[in-house]
Design an enzyme around this catalytic site. Structure first.
Site, short mmCIF file in Angstrom:
data_model
loop_
_atom_site.label_atom_id
_atom_site.label_comp_id
_atom_site.label_asym_id
_atom_site.label_seq_id
_atom_site.Cartn_x
_atom_site.Cartn_y
_atom_site.Cartn_z
N GLY A 1 11.07 88.78 80.71
CA GLY A 1 11.36 89.88 81.64
C GLY A 1 10.34 89.99 82.74
N GLY B 1 11.27 83.96 80.03
CA GLY B 1 12.25 84.82 79.38
C GLY B 1 11.66 86.11 78.82
N ASP C 1 13.53 90.34 92.08
CA ASP C 1 12.53 89.39 91.59
C ASP C 1 12.03 88.43 92.67
OD1 ASP C 1 13.19 90.67 89.29
OD2 ASP C 1 14.20 88.95 88.35
P1 ADP Z 1 12.56 85.64 83.13
O1 ADP Z 1 12.89 85.39 84.55
O2 ADP Z 1 12.40 87.08 82.84
O3 ADP Z 1 11.39 84.86 82.65
P2 ADP Z 1 15.09 84.35 82.80
O4 ADP Z 1 16.01 84.21 81.64
O5 ADP Z 1 15.61 84.97 84.05
O6 ADP Z 1 13.81 85.14 82.26
O7 ADP Z 1 14.52 82.94 83.21
C1 ADP Z 1 13.97 82.07 82.25
C2 ADP Z 1 14.52 80.67 82.48
O8 ADP Z 1 14.02 80.14 83.73
C3 ADP Z 1 14.05 79.68 81.43
O9 ADP Z 1 14.89 79.69 80.31
C4 ADP Z 1 14.16 78.36 82.20
O10 ADP Z 1 15.50 77.91 82.27
C5 ADP Z 1 13.76 78.77 83.61
N1 ADP Z 1 12.32 78.56 83.85
C6 ADP Z 1 11.44 79.49 84.26
N2 ADP Z 1 10.20 78.97 84.41
C7 ADP Z 1 10.30 77.66 84.08
C8 ADP Z 1 9.37 76.57 84.04
N3 ADP Z 1 8.09 76.73 84.35
N4 ADP Z 1 9.85 75.37 83.65
C9 ADP Z 1 11.14 75.19 83.34
N5 ADP Z 1 12.06 76.17 83.39
C10 ADP Z 1 11.66 77.40 83.74
MG MG Z 2 14.65 86.03 85.53
#
Ligand code: ADP
Ligand code: MG
Length: 404
Positions: free
Chosen positions: A136, A134, A189
């Site tokens: 970015g 989360g 992405d």
């Molecule tokens: P960003 O892609 O910029 O990190 P997003 O809000 O698009 O932010 O995605 C973050 C979400 O993706 C997390 O809240 C979770 O639901 C999921 N996520 C990403 N990586 C993981 C991980 N390693 N384990 C579990 N969930 C993940």
């Molecule tokens: Mg994302």
């Protein structure tokens, strides 16, 4: 604090360890697959406008240890806090399903691949990541793409062998995010995670889908990119992304084109619009597309000295015209510049998340200290830092063959 990137073997070891702990009755996973997060050098909020963006893969990756099952059961575990272990049927993952968001990201890819006609069954998977969530930096695409690569191989789909066929895997990962998670994001992405090459930025033409590898070897110039994760997340502004997207789509429709990129006379459009907010939004998109084209030209000619000014102009446009920045991002960018950065801007969707600064390698520690100080002065929690070197796309990790 600086977040280190795990080596391929370190990531694979952690994924195997989590897998072994979660599924002790099994004889290990079929393999480990990893896919990176990204920064976008320039070209922000233009992907859904048919524009050009210029992502770079981070050395930070999400690792998935996965084993194919002979039935249609799914078992998932992640080491991220908040992501409890989940178990269900393959058929229970779909756009209307009431499943945890992280499961929708991880298993949504299976639904998307099936919808495209690929035959899949169940799987057991363990997920570990050094991409901050989360922030970015696209941990979501890193997760989708690592899962996509794993499923592709254990189910013999053949979608990872070349960039041309990888486009279908990219599309499946985008569909997982758009359709199963329900996040109306563009396609940058997932393309960044699956189509980048080391020491290159990926020029992605979002109108045609065409990709070009643009040389981006900062180390050879004595430069580096400092990523500043502000740790700010302004959740009150949910819906702002959709609103901006809607304005862009409305103006494009008004002008009889599908996307703002296709405006025959952008200046004419701007002078005809009488809604000042729409003017600002469209002006950002139009000028950002021009800046990105210029940025690519400079990189191609090796003119690194001029990049910073374009990054600064991009940030100003996102702050003033598109209005997606925030105090933490503005402060990070200003502090980095004051410490000597050649240029700095927010990266990703905005309203928190991360900024990037183009800096001289020798100035890394001083820049981090300056940004830290600025955050302390504002009473904010400390930012986290990553160093971005243009890294490779997602792939299977072959532990014996990895460079140490
Ligand atoms: P960003 O892609 O910029 O990190 P997003 O809000 O698009 O932010 O995605 C973050 C979400 O993706 C997390 O809240 C979770 O639901 C999921 N996520 C990403 N990586 C993981 C991980 N390693 N384990 C579990 N969930 C993940
Ligand atoms: Mg994302």
């Amino acid at each position: 604090m600086k977040i280190p990137a795990w080596s391929a073997n370190e990531g694979a070891r952690r994924a195997r360890e989590l897998f072994a702990g979660a599924f002790p009755e099994l004889d290990g996973p079929d393999g480990v697959w990893a896919s990176p997060g990204r920064i976008n050098l320039i070209g922000e909020h233009v992907d859904y406008n048919g524009g050009i963006c210029l992502p770079v893969a981070l050395p930070h990756r999400t690792y998935v240890a996965l084993r194919r099952r002979e039935d249609t059961r799914l078992r998932l575990v992640s080491d991220e806090s908040g992501a409890a272990r989940w178990e269900g049927e393959l058929s229970s993952v779909h756009p209307e399903a009431e499943i945890p968001a992280w499961v929708a990201y991880a298993a949504g890819v299976a639904w998307a691949l099936q919808r495209k006609g690929h035959a899949l069954g169940g799987f057991d998977a363990a997920v570990v990541s050094c991409v901050p969530l989360g922030a970015g930096l696209s941990s979501s695409a890193a997760l989708e793409c690592a899962m996509g690569l794993a499923l592709d191989e254990v189910y013999g789909l053949g979608l990872a062998t070349s960039p041309a066929v990888r486009a279908e895997l990219v599309a499946a990962c985008v569909s997982a995010e758009n359709d199963v998670v329900g996040a109306p994001t563009g396609g940058m992405d997932q393309a960044a995670s699956l189509l980048t090459t080391k020491d290159h930025a990926l020029q992605l033409d979002c109108l045609t889908g065409a990709t070009t590898q643009v040389p981006f070897d900062l180390a050879a110039q004595g430069l580096t990119i400092l990523v500043i994760d502000t740790q700010a997340k302004h959740s009150l502004v949910d819906g702002q992304y959709g609103q901006r997207r809607a304005v862009c789509e409305r103006v494009a429709a008004l002008e009889g084109v599908e996307t703002l990129r296709q405006l025959p006379d952008p200046q004419g459009t701007l002078s005809r619009l009488n809604d000042p907010e729409a003017v600002r939004r469209v002006r950002h998109v139009v000028t950002e597309i021009e800046r990105t084209q210029e940025f690519v030209e400079l990189l191609t000619e090796g003119e690194y000295g001029e990049l910073g000014a374009l990054m600064n102009a991009s940030h100003a446009s996102l702050r003033d015209d598109y209005e997606v920045s925030c105090a933490e991002l503005d402060t990070a960018v200003e502090a980095a510049r004051a410490a000597g950065a050649w240029g700095a801007r927010m990266t990703g969707g905005g309203f928190g998340g991360s900024a990037i600064a183009l800096i001289e390698q020798g100035n890394l520690e001083a820049t981090m200290a300056a940004v830290d100080r600025a955050f302390v002065d504002n009473g904010w929690i400390a930012p986290r830092f990553l160093e971005a070197t243009a890294s490779e796309a997602g792939r299977r990790i072959n532990e014996e063959e990895e460079a140490l």
